[in-house]
Design a protein around this motif. Structure first.
Motif, PDB file in Angstrom:
ATOM      1  N   ILE A 128       0.834  -1.209   0.000  1.00 58.32           N
ATOM      2  CA  ILE A 128       0.000   0.000   0.000  1.00 58.32           C
ATOM      3  C   ILE A 128       0.867   1.257   0.000  1.00 58.32           C
ATOM      4  O   ILE A 128       0.660   2.161  -0.818  1.00 58.32           O
ATOM      5  N   GLN A 129       1.856   1.304   0.880  1.00 61.02           N
ATOM      6  CA  GLN A 129       2.746   2.473   0.911  1.00 61.02           C
ATOM      7  C   GLN A 129       3.583   2.557  -0.359  1.00 61.02           C
ATOM      8  O   GLN A 129       3.811   3.645  -0.890  1.00 61.02           O
ATOM      9  N   SER A 130       4.023   1.419  -0.850  1.00 58.55           N
ATOM     10  CA  SER A 130       4.819   1.407  -2.082  1.00 58.55           C
ATOM     11  C   SER A 130       3.991   1.855  -3.283  1.00 58.55           C
ATOM     12  O   SER A 130       4.510   2.530  -4.171  1.00 58.55           O
ATOM     13  N   SER A 131       2.726   1.508  -3.305  1.00 58.80           N
ATOM     14  CA  SER A 131       1.848   1.963  -4.382  1.00 58.80           C
ATOM     15  C   SER A 131       1.661   3.469  -4.327  1.00 58.80           C
ATOM     16  O   SER A 131       1.593   4.133  -5.369  1.00 58.80           O
ATOM     17  N   PHE A 132       1.575   4.013  -3.119  1.00 61.46           N
ATOM     18  CA  PHE A 132       1.491   5.468  -2.972  1.00 61.46           C
ATOM     19  C   PHE A 132       2.742   6.131  -3.537  1.00 61.46           C
ATOM     20  O   PHE A 132       2.650   7.106  -4.300  1.00 61.46           O
ATOM     21  N   ILE A 133       3.919   5.610  -3.182  1.00 59.89           N
ATOM     22  CA  ILE A 133       5.179   6.179  -3.669  1.00 59.89           C
ATOM     23  C   ILE A 133       5.249   6.072  -5.197  1.00 59.89           C
ATOM     24  O   ILE A 133       5.626   7.031  -5.880  1.00 59.89           O
ATOM     25  N   GLY A 134       4.886   4.906  -5.744  1.00 59.03           N
ATOM     26  CA  GLY A 134       4.881   4.740  -7.196  1.00 59.03           C
ATOM     27  C   GLY A 134       3.920   5.698  -7.877  1.00 59.03           C
ATOM     28  O   GLY A 134       4.254   6.310  -8.896  1.00 59.03           O
ATOM     29  N   GLY A 135       2.715   5.847  -7.326  1.00 58.90           N
ATOM     30  CA  GLY A 135       1.746   6.782  -7.879  1.00 58.90           C
ATOM     31  C   GLY A 135       2.230   8.222  -7.798  1.00 58.90           C
ATOM     32  O   GLY A 135       2.016   9.017  -8.723  1.00 58.90           O
ATOM     33  N   PHE A 136       2.901   8.551  -6.708  1.00 53.92           N
ATOM     34  CA  PHE A 136       3.442   9.900  -6.539  1.00 53.92           C
ATOM     35  C   PHE A 136       4.492  10.198  -7.611  1.00 53.92           C
ATOM     36  O   PHE A 136       4.458  11.251  -8.255  1.00 53.92           O
TER      37      PHE A 136
ATOM     38  N   SER B  53      -6.584   2.952  -4.084  1.00 53.13           N
ATOM     39  CA  SER B  53      -6.773   4.299  -3.539  1.00 53.13           C
ATOM     40  C   SER B  53      -5.445   4.950  -3.184  1.00 53.13           C
ATOM     41  O   SER B  53      -5.317   6.168  -3.283  1.00 53.13           O
ATOM     42  N   SER B  54      -4.441   4.172  -2.807  1.00 50.75           N
ATOM     43  CA  SER B  54      -3.144   4.785  -2.515  1.00 50.75           C
ATOM     44  C   SER B  54      -2.468   5.265  -3.798  1.00 50.75           C
ATOM     45  O   SER B  54      -1.788   6.297  -3.780  1.00 50.75           O
ATOM     46  N   ILE B  55      -2.653   4.548  -4.907  1.00 51.59           N
ATOM     47  CA  ILE B  55      -2.142   5.032  -6.191  1.00 51.59           C
ATOM     48  C   ILE B  55      -2.819   6.350  -6.549  1.00 51.59           C
ATOM     49  O   ILE B  55      -2.159   7.323  -6.942  1.00 51.59           O
ATOM     50  N   ALA B  56      -4.133   6.395  -6.388  1.00 52.14           N
ATOM     51  CA  ALA B  56      -4.884   7.618  -6.713  1.00 52.14           C
ATOM     52  C   ALA B  56      -4.467   8.782  -5.805  1.00 52.14           C
ATOM     53  O   ALA B  56      -4.337   9.921  -6.274  1.00 52.14           O
ATOM     54  N   LEU B  57      -4.245   8.497  -4.534  1.00 53.16           N
ATOM     55  CA  LEU B  57      -3.824   9.555  -3.605  1.00 53.16           C
ATOM     56  C   LEU B  57      -2.429  10.063  -3.957  1.00 53.16           C
ATOM     57  O   LEU B  57      -2.177  11.273  -3.914  1.00 53.16           O
ATOM     58  N   GLY B  58      -1.531   9.164  -4.344  1.00 53.30           N
ATOM     59  CA  GLY B  58      -0.197   9.589  -4.779  1.00 53.30           C
ATOM     60  C   GLY B  58      -0.263  10.476  -6.000  1.00 53.30           C
ATOM     61  O   GLY B  58       0.432  11.494  -6.083  1.00 53.30           O
ATOM     62  N   LEU B  59      -1.110  10.102  -6.954  1.00 52.78           N
ATOM     63  CA  LEU B  59      -1.288  10.935  -8.147  1.00 52.78           C
ATOM     64  C   LEU B  59      -1.863  12.297  -7.795  1.00 52.78           C
ATOM     65  O   LEU B  59      -1.444  13.325  -8.336  1.00 52.78           O
TER      66      LEU B  59
ATOM     67  N   ILE C 237      -1.725  13.997  -4.879  1.00 52.92           N
ATOM     68  CA  ILE C 237      -0.761  14.852  -4.173  1.00 52.92           C
ATOM     69  C   ILE C 237       0.321  15.347  -5.123  1.00 52.92           C
ATOM     70  O   ILE C 237       0.714  16.520  -5.070  1.00 52.92           O
ATOM     71  N   ALA C 238       0.791  14.487  -6.018  1.00 54.75           N
ATOM     72  CA  ALA C 238       1.795  14.911  -6.991  1.00 54.75           C
ATOM     73  C   ALA C 238       1.243  15.993  -7.910  1.00 54.75           C
ATOM     74  O   ALA C 238       1.940  16.974  -8.220  1.00 54.75           O
ATOM     75  N   ASP C 239      -0.004  15.844  -8.331  1.00 61.87           N
ATOM     76  CA  ASP C 239      -0.615  16.841  -9.207  1.00 61.87           C
ATOM     77  C   ASP C 239      -0.774  18.178  -8.487  1.00 61.87           C
ATOM     78  O   ASP C 239      -0.502  19.231  -9.067  1.00 61.87           O
ATOM     79  N   LEU C 240      -1.191  18.130  -7.236  1.00 59.99           N
ATOM     80  CA  LEU C 240      -1.334  19.375  -6.477  1.00 59.99           C
ATOM     81  C   LEU C 240       0.011  20.070  -6.284  1.00 59.99           C
ATOM     82  O   LEU C 240       0.119  21.292  -6.455  1.00 59.99           O
ATOM     83  N   LEU C 241       1.033  19.314  -5.937  1.00 57.59           N
ATOM     84  CA  LEU C 241       2.362  19.901  -5.757  1.00 57.59           C
ATOM     85  C   LEU C 241       2.902  20.464  -7.066  1.00 57.59           C
ATOM     86  O   LEU C 241       3.521  21.538  -7.080  1.00 57.59           O
ATOM     87  N   ALA C 242       2.662  19.765  -8.169  1.00 55.89           N
ATOM     88  CA  ALA C 242       3.127  20.254  -9.468  1.00 55.89           C
ATOM     89  C   ALA C 242       2.409  21.546  -9.850  1.00 55.89           C
ATOM     90  O   ALA C 242       3.039  22.478 -10.355  1.00 55.89           O
ATOM     91  N   LYS C 243       1.106  21.613  -9.594  1.00 53.68           N
ATOM     92  CA  LYS C 243       0.371  22.840  -9.920  1.00 53.68           C
ATOM     93  C   LYS C 243       0.862  24.022  -9.089  1.00 53.68           C
ATOM     94  O   LYS C 243       1.021  25.127  -9.599  1.00 53.68           O
ATOM     95  N   VAL C 244       1.125  23.783  -7.818  1.00 52.59           N
ATOM     96  CA  VAL C 244       1.654  24.854  -6.962  1.00 52.59           C
ATOM     97  C   VAL C 244       3.032  25.282  -7.456  1.00 52.59           C
ATOM     98  O   VAL C 244       3.325  26.480  -7.552  1.00 52.59           O
TER      99      VAL C 244
END
Length: 153
Positions: A55-63, A124-130, A132-139
């Motif tokens: 689960i955590q690794s999927s978040f990191i991969g999605g991020f 859901s962890s993949i989606a959450l990583g995506l 957060i990455a999208d929000l950080l990129a937009k900022v």
């Protein structure tokens, strides 16, 4: 060991590349989409070595997929979705979902429920990583644009 790692990178690149073809992406997007998928898979596998949690690794991969997709989007002047969709394909827990349905059909409801919950958490962890990455990129890109406008004045 090294050959296995290289094969994993090549296959994750290939999966993303060929899914880009299936997704009908423009030809100049296919190699960058494959690179996004390969980097996401490398991040996922590296994270598995450290914490051993899917689960955590999927978040990191999605991020990492989200960050790289935003970078490639700016680099190739294309929508981010053209990089995200092929990029997440190597991370999608299809085999685990298959096991859940198989256990459900075999009347092993307890194991099926546990596996379905795991599939839902990984997805859901993949989606959450995506996200957060999208929000950080937009900022980041908004801040970068603001600083460029500030220099012009």
């Amino acid at each position: 060991m090294i050959i296995t790692i290289i094969l994993n990178i090549v296959f994750s690149f290939g999966v993303s590349f060929f899914f880009g073809i299936l997704f009908n992406s423009p030809k100049y997007i296919l190699v960058p989409a494959g690179i996004v998928g390969a980097i996401g898979w490398i991040a996922f596998q590296s994270s598995l070595l450290w914490n051993e949690s899917d689960i955590q690794s999927s978040f990191i991969g999605g991020f990492f997929i989200g960050i790289m997709a935003n970078f490639m989007s700016k680099r190739f002047f294309s929508p981010v979705i053209l990089f995200i969709i092929p990029g997440i394909i190597p991370l999608v827990p299809g085999g685990t979902a298959y096991e859940a349905i198989k256990n459900l059909i075999l009347d092993d409801y307890h194991e099926a429920l546990i596996t379905m919950i795991k599939v839902a958490l990984i997805s859901s962890s993949i989606a959450l990583g995506l996200l957060i990455a999208d929000l950080l990129a937009k900022v980041y890109f908004k801040y970068k644009k603001h600083m460029q406008l500030k220099k012009v004045k």
